[in-house]
Design an enzyme around this catalytic site. Sequence first.
Site, short mmCIF file in Angstrom:
data_model
loop_
_atom_site.label_atom_id
_atom_site.label_comp_id
_atom_site.label_asym_id
_atom_site.label_seq_id
_atom_site.Cartn_x
_atom_site.Cartn_y
_atom_site.Cartn_z
N ARG A 167 133.29 84.55 48.75
CA ARG A 167 131.98 83.91 48.73
C ARG A 167 130.78 84.14 49.76
NH1 ARG A 167 135.69 81.81 45.41
NH2 ARG A 167 136.88 82.13 47.23
N THR A 168 131.38 83.97 51.13
CA THR A 168 130.50 83.99 52.22
C THR A 168 129.98 85.45 52.25
OG1 THR A 168 131.96 82.55 53.30
CG2 THR A 168 130.29 83.61 54.74
N LYS B 228 138.85 102.86 66.33
CA LYS B 228 138.85 103.75 67.36
C LYS B 228 138.78 103.03 68.74
CE LYS B 228 136.25 107.29 64.70
NZ LYS B 228 135.12 108.10 64.69
N ARG C 232 132.10 88.05 60.32
CA ARG C 232 133.18 87.42 60.18
C ARG C 232 134.38 88.28 61.09
NH1 ARG C 232 135.82 84.51 55.07
NH2 ARG C 232 134.13 83.16 55.37
N HIS D 151 132.31 77.47 61.15
CA HIS D 151 131.68 78.30 60.01
C HIS D 151 130.54 77.40 59.77
CE1 HIS D 151 131.30 80.61 56.32
NE2 HIS D 151 132.63 80.27 55.77
#
Length: 333
Positions: A73-74, A103, A124, A152
């Site tokens: 969703r986000t 890396k 995120r 959030h």
Amino acid sequence: MARHEFTRPPLGDFHTSPFYGRDVISADDFSKPEVIQISDLATQIEMIQRNGGRSTILAGKIANVIFYEASTRTSGSFQAAMLLLGGDVITYPDPKKFSSAAKGENLEDTARTLDGQGHVTILRHVDIGSAAKAARAARNPVVNGGDGAGEHPTQALLDLHTILRTHGEVDGLTVTMMGDLKFGRTIHSLAKMLTMFEDITLNFVSAEGLDMPEGIRDDLRTKGLGNQYATRSLADVLPTTDVLYVTRTQNERFQEEDPEFAEMIRLSIPLYQVTPEVMEGAKTTMTLMHPFPRNEEIAPTVDDDPRAVYFDQADYGVDVREALLALILGRAV
Ligand code: NCD
């Protein structure tokens, strides 16, 4: 943090919004009028688009959507929001494996690089504080799409928008949060945002070991939300609840380190499950919310109950993220 200058100069009157170029790291980054403004703008955008209206306010703008943790969703709603407003997106599938992080690149260097290939970074990450760290390094605005068990904030914006759309107001409501209150970042941000409103009662229902962190409860008290009540039993608070906000257990945050605790929590699930029988004890005006993804904490048989608004809540996520991105990147509408 605070406001950034863009790497490329803005065109026209694009910087008339007080949100222009701002980071979104915590629920604390917003004032109450701003939260209301975003909600109002989200409703306006929803109405315009429902009637076939289109906007190109973000034409020429690129969002870098980089998610080091799983999301449907986000990530998807931020991308939809950019596209619906005429902007573009670059995504980085599984960046832990396929971006330069594999890396050994640090987050700061990644964030600075993204400045040059877009206009906003939506991040995120698994670590608490990662969005703030990226924002300190980046010149473009950084939007926190979830930092570990931290915050959030854009979910809290859409949660408040959902409450406003379904109840008409926030002041005076009794909000009950149930589930994993320790590791669930959505409720951390929502609780913070609720302190902006008057006469809120906040109930916490959780299994032992998943309580709302004391530090957050103290912070809420300092901000004026003293009316808090913690219990192990939903029945204690259900009859007076206006908004029941349920979250899943964030197994990924402790399962590997503490499998015994995870098993204990798993066994407690039936005690914290919303079923049609549980809904019988709730107000007819109550709304049942969930940020998704859901596991067993809300039975699918509850979905047809008109009080279950979680699919609407997810839909509102697109409108709210359009509003937020328009204010951060576009001109004030
Ligand atoms: C939540 C999250 O990622 O914090 N999901 C979401 O963004 N809607 C909730 C969760 O993972 O349980």
